[in-house]
Design a protein around this motif. Structure first.
Motif, PDB file in Angstrom:
ATOM      1  N   GLN A  32      -4.136  14.576  -2.468  1.00  0.00           N
ATOM      2  CA  GLN A  32      -4.563  15.396  -3.606  1.00  0.00           C
ATOM      3  C   GLN A  32      -4.973  16.798  -3.160  1.00  0.00           C
ATOM      4  OE1 GLN A  32      -6.776  13.082  -6.876  1.00  0.00           O
ATOM      5  NE2 GLN A  32      -7.122  11.917  -4.983  1.00  0.00           N
ATOM      6  N   PHE A  33      -5.598  16.906  -2.013  1.00  0.00           N
ATOM      7  CA  PHE A  33      -5.973  18.216  -1.487  1.00  0.00           C
ATOM      8  C   PHE A  33      -4.712  19.034  -1.193  1.00  0.00           C
ATOM      9  CE2 PHE A  33      -7.700  21.400   1.274  1.00  0.00           C
ATOM     10  CZ  PHE A  33      -9.013  21.576   0.842  1.00  0.00           C
ATOM     11  N   SER A  34      -3.713  18.387  -0.590  1.00  0.00           N
ATOM     12  CA  SER A  34      -2.441  19.051  -0.303  1.00  0.00           C
ATOM     13  C   SER A  34      -1.761  19.499  -1.589  1.00  0.00           C
ATOM     14  CB  SER A  34      -1.530  18.104   0.478  1.00  0.00           C
ATOM     15  OG  SER A  34      -0.256  18.666   0.676  1.00  0.00           O
ATOM     16  N   TYR A  35      -1.771  18.637  -2.591  1.00  0.00           N
ATOM     17  CA  TYR A  35      -1.172  18.978  -3.891  1.00  0.00           C
ATOM     18  C   TYR A  35      -1.860  20.204  -4.490  1.00  0.00           C
ATOM     19  CZ  TYR A  35      -0.218  18.693  -8.878  1.00  0.00           C
ATOM     20  OH  TYR A  35       0.122  18.994 -10.174  1.00  0.00           O
ATOM     21  N   ARG A  36      -3.188  20.213  -4.473  1.00  0.00           N
ATOM     22  CA  ARG A  36      -3.920  21.370  -5.030  1.00  0.00           C
ATOM     23  C   ARG A  36      -3.589  22.646  -4.255  1.00  0.00           C
ATOM     24  NH1 ARG A  36      -7.936  17.388  -5.293  1.00  0.00           N
ATOM     25  NH2 ARG A  36      -9.054  18.293  -3.517  1.00  0.00           N
ATOM     26  N   TYR A  37      -3.392  22.537  -2.963  1.00  0.00           N
ATOM     27  CA  TYR A  37      -2.981  23.683  -2.149  1.00  0.00           C
ATOM     28  C   TYR A  37      -1.610  24.185  -2.610  1.00  0.00           C
ATOM     29  CZ  TYR A  37      -1.704  26.059   2.304  1.00  0.00           C
ATOM     30  OH  TYR A  37      -1.309  26.942   3.279  1.00  0.00           O
ATOM     31  N   ALA A  38      -0.681  23.270  -2.854  1.00  0.00           N
ATOM     32  CA  ALA A  38       0.672  23.654  -3.253  1.00  0.00           C
ATOM     33  C   ALA A  38       0.710  24.299  -4.645  1.00  0.00           C
ATOM     34  CB  ALA A  38       1.604  22.444  -3.213  1.00  0.00           C
ATOM     35  N   VAL A  39      -0.124  23.829  -5.562  1.00  0.00           N
ATOM     36  CA  VAL A  39      -0.097  24.417  -6.904  1.00  0.00           C
ATOM     37  C   VAL A  39      -1.082  25.585  -7.061  1.00  0.00           C
ATOM     38  CG1 VAL A  39       0.774  22.342  -8.031  1.00  0.00           C
ATOM     39  CG2 VAL A  39      -1.705  22.732  -7.927  1.00  0.00           C
ATOM     40  N   GLY A  40      -1.879  25.830  -6.020  1.00  0.00           N
ATOM     41  CA  GLY A  40      -2.807  26.957  -6.069  1.00  0.00           C
ATOM     42  C   GLY A  40      -4.103  26.647  -6.778  1.00  0.00           C
ATOM     43  N   ALA A  41      -4.421  25.368  -6.949  1.00  0.00           N
ATOM     44  CA  ALA A  41      -5.686  24.986  -7.607  1.00  0.00           C
ATOM     45  C   ALA A  41      -6.760  24.821  -6.552  1.00  0.00           C
ATOM     46  CB  ALA A  41      -5.504  23.668  -8.361  1.00  0.00           C
ATOM     47  N   LYS A  42      -7.954  25.088  -6.913  1.00  0.00           N
ATOM     48  CA  LYS A  42      -9.078  24.947  -5.974  1.00  0.00           C
ATOM     49  C   LYS A  42      -9.786  23.633  -6.176  1.00  0.00           C
ATOM     50  CE  LYS A  42      -8.468  28.906  -4.118  1.00  0.00           C
ATOM     51  NZ  LYS A  42      -7.854  29.054  -2.922  1.00  0.00           N
TER      52      LYS A  42
ATOM     53  N   LEU B 115       0.830  -1.205   0.000  1.00  0.00           N
ATOM     54  CA  LEU B 115       0.000   0.000   0.000  1.00  0.00           C
ATOM     55  C   LEU B 115       0.868   1.260   0.000  1.00  0.00           C
ATOM     56  CD1 LEU B 115      -2.879  -0.985   2.458  1.00  0.00           C
ATOM     57  CD2 LEU B 115      -2.912  -0.933  -0.045  1.00  0.00           C
ATOM     58  N   GLN B 116       1.987   1.236   0.710  1.00  0.00           N
ATOM     59  CA  GLN B 116       2.907   2.375   0.678  1.00  0.00           C
ATOM     60  C   GLN B 116       3.383   2.630  -0.750  1.00  0.00           C
ATOM     61  OE1 GLN B 116       6.124   2.408   3.583  1.00  0.00           O
ATOM     62  NE2 GLN B 116       4.982   1.017   4.891  1.00  0.00           N
ATOM     63  N   GLU B 117       3.712   1.559  -1.450  1.00  0.00           N
ATOM     64  CA  GLU B 117       4.220   1.704  -2.812  1.00  0.00           C
ATOM     65  C   GLU B 117       3.131   2.168  -3.780  1.00  0.00           C
ATOM     66  OE1 GLU B 117       7.424   1.708  -3.787  1.00  0.00           O
ATOM     67  OE2 GLU B 117       7.751   1.586  -1.634  1.00  0.00           O
ATOM     68  N   GLU B 118       1.919   1.700  -3.593  1.00  0.00           N
ATOM     69  CA  GLU B 118       0.798   2.174  -4.411  1.00  0.00           C
ATOM     70  C   GLU B 118       0.605   3.678  -4.201  1.00  0.00           C
ATOM     71  OE1 GLU B 118      -2.535   2.642  -6.824  1.00  0.00           O
ATOM     72  OE2 GLU B 118      -1.166   0.937  -6.755  1.00  0.00           O
ATOM     73  N   LEU B 119       0.641   4.102  -2.957  1.00  0.00           N
ATOM     74  CA  LEU B 119       0.485   5.519  -2.643  1.00  0.00           C
ATOM     75  C   LEU B 119       1.619   6.340  -3.264  1.00  0.00           C
ATOM     76  CD1 LEU B 119      -1.399   7.375  -1.057  1.00  0.00           C
ATOM     77  CD2 LEU B 119       0.090   7.037   0.926  1.00  0.00           C
ATOM     78  N   TRP B 120       2.846   5.870  -3.122  1.00  0.00           N
ATOM     79  CA  TRP B 120       3.997   6.581  -3.679  1.00  0.00           C
ATOM     80  C   TRP B 120       3.882   6.680  -5.199  1.00  0.00           C
ATOM     81  CZ3 TRP B 120       7.306  10.101  -2.955  1.00  0.00           C
ATOM     82  CH2 TRP B 120       8.445  10.214  -3.750  1.00  0.00           C
ATOM     83  N   GLY B 121       3.460   5.619  -5.844  1.00  0.00           N
ATOM     84  CA  GLY B 121       3.285   5.650  -7.296  1.00  0.00           C
ATOM     85  C   GLY B 121       2.278   6.702  -7.723  1.00  0.00           C
ATOM     86  N   ARG B 122       1.199   6.820  -6.991  1.00  0.00           N
ATOM     87  CA  ARG B 122       0.199   7.847  -7.298  1.00  0.00           C
ATOM     88  C   ARG B 122       0.760   9.247  -7.052  1.00  0.00           C
ATOM     89  NH1 ARG B 122      -5.579   5.831  -4.776  1.00  0.00           N
ATOM     90  NH2 ARG B 122      -5.585   3.725  -5.639  1.00  0.00           N
ATOM     91  N   MET B 123       1.468   9.404  -5.949  1.00  0.00           N
ATOM     92  CA  MET B 123       2.012  10.717  -5.606  1.00  0.00           C
ATOM     93  C   MET B 123       2.988  11.215  -6.661  1.00  0.00           C
ATOM     94  SD  MET B 123       2.651  10.136  -1.504  1.00  0.00           S
ATOM     95  CE  MET B 123       3.364  11.752  -1.164  1.00  0.00           C
ATOM     96  N   ARG B 124       3.907  10.363  -7.067  1.00  0.00           N
ATOM     97  CA  ARG B 124       4.934  10.812  -8.002  1.00  0.00           C
ATOM     98  C   ARG B 124       4.406  10.988  -9.420  1.00  0.00           C
ATOM     99  NH1 ARG B 124       8.617   5.368  -8.397  1.00  0.00           N
ATOM    100  NH2 ARG B 124       7.164   4.315  -9.768  1.00  0.00           N
ATOM    101  N   ALA B 125       3.187  10.490  -9.688  1.00  0.00           N
ATOM    102  CA  ALA B 125       2.578  10.658 -11.004  1.00  0.00           C
ATOM    103  C   ALA B 125       1.767  11.946 -11.119  1.00  0.00           C
ATOM    104  CB  ALA B 125       1.690   9.462 -11.325  1.00  0.00           C
ATOM    105  N   LEU B 126       1.652  12.707 -10.048  1.00  0.00           N
ATOM    106  CA  LEU B 126       0.920  13.972 -10.122  1.00  0.00           C
ATOM    107  C   LEU B 126       1.639  14.918 -11.086  1.00  0.00           C
ATOM    108  CD1 LEU B 126       0.096  14.363  -6.350  1.00  0.00           C
ATOM    109  CD2 LEU B 126      -1.603  14.156  -8.189  1.00  0.00           C
ATOM    110  N   PRO B 127       0.896  15.731 -11.821  1.00  0.00           N
ATOM    111  CA  PRO B 127       1.518  16.637 -12.797  1.00  0.00           C
ATOM    112  C   PRO B 127       2.545  17.576 -12.158  1.00  0.00           C
ATOM    113  CG  PRO B 127      -0.857  16.576 -13.102  1.00  0.00           C
ATOM    114  CD  PRO B 127      -0.561  15.824 -11.838  1.00  0.00           C
ATOM    115  N   TYR B 128       3.663  17.727 -12.831  1.00  0.00           N
ATOM    116  CA  TYR B 128       4.734  18.680 -12.502  1.00  0.00           C
ATOM    117  C   TYR B 128       5.600  18.295 -11.314  1.00  0.00           C
ATOM    118  CZ  TYR B 128       1.712  21.488 -15.470  1.00  0.00           C
ATOM    119  OH  TYR B 128       0.926  21.914 -16.497  1.00  0.00           O
TER     120      TYR B 128
END
Length: 147
Positions: free
Chosen positions: A137-147, A31-44
């Protein structure tokens, strides 16, 4: 804001403040690896050595000039999240104050005792993986300034 189902069962043991992490109810490595794979695939996002965590933590950064997230959305430099090594499996990330309060109230994490981040517990099941992924994903949107 985040609408989270409450986390089932007692909270895991947390240690810290330095290092700060999860000491029980460790997320299965798969599950850690599944989560990491999703995280590193986020745009940019790009991976680089952490600026704030323990050795072997896997960290994600957002390049300068990408997004409009506030300075508070980053831990140090442009690092916005990191996942701890397999023996821990939790992660630190930044959230707006209200969202951080939602995560803590639903039992998914705790405030860092020193830094302005939240420790999110590693997922124990596939269902919990989806909730933790929602928080990330919420944290990522906060970091990139997306709502």
């Amino acid at each position: 804001m985040l609408t989270l189902t409450p986390r089932q069962g007692p909270a895991p043991r947390v240690f810290g403040p330095a290092p700060h992490g999860q000491g029980s109810q460790i997320s299965p490595i798969m599950l850690q690896e599944e989560l990491w794979g999703r995280m590193r695939a986020l745009p940019y996002v790009y991976m680089a050595p952490t600026l704030v965590s323990v050795p072997h933590a896997r960290s994600l950064f957002i390049p300068e000039g990408i997004g409009t997230g506030p300075a508070e959305a980053f831990q140090r430099g442009r690092e916005w999240a990191h996942i701890h090594p397999h023996h821990d499996g939790s992660l630190h990330l930044t959230l707006p104050k209200e969202a951080e309060e939602d995560v803590i109230a639903a039992g998914w994490g705790v405030h860092h005792p020193v830094q302005a981040v939240v420790l999110v517990y590693g997922p124990r099941t596939a269902e919990e993986l989806e909730t933790v992924w929602e928080i990330i994903q919420f944290s990522y949107r906060y970091a990139v300034g997306a709502k």
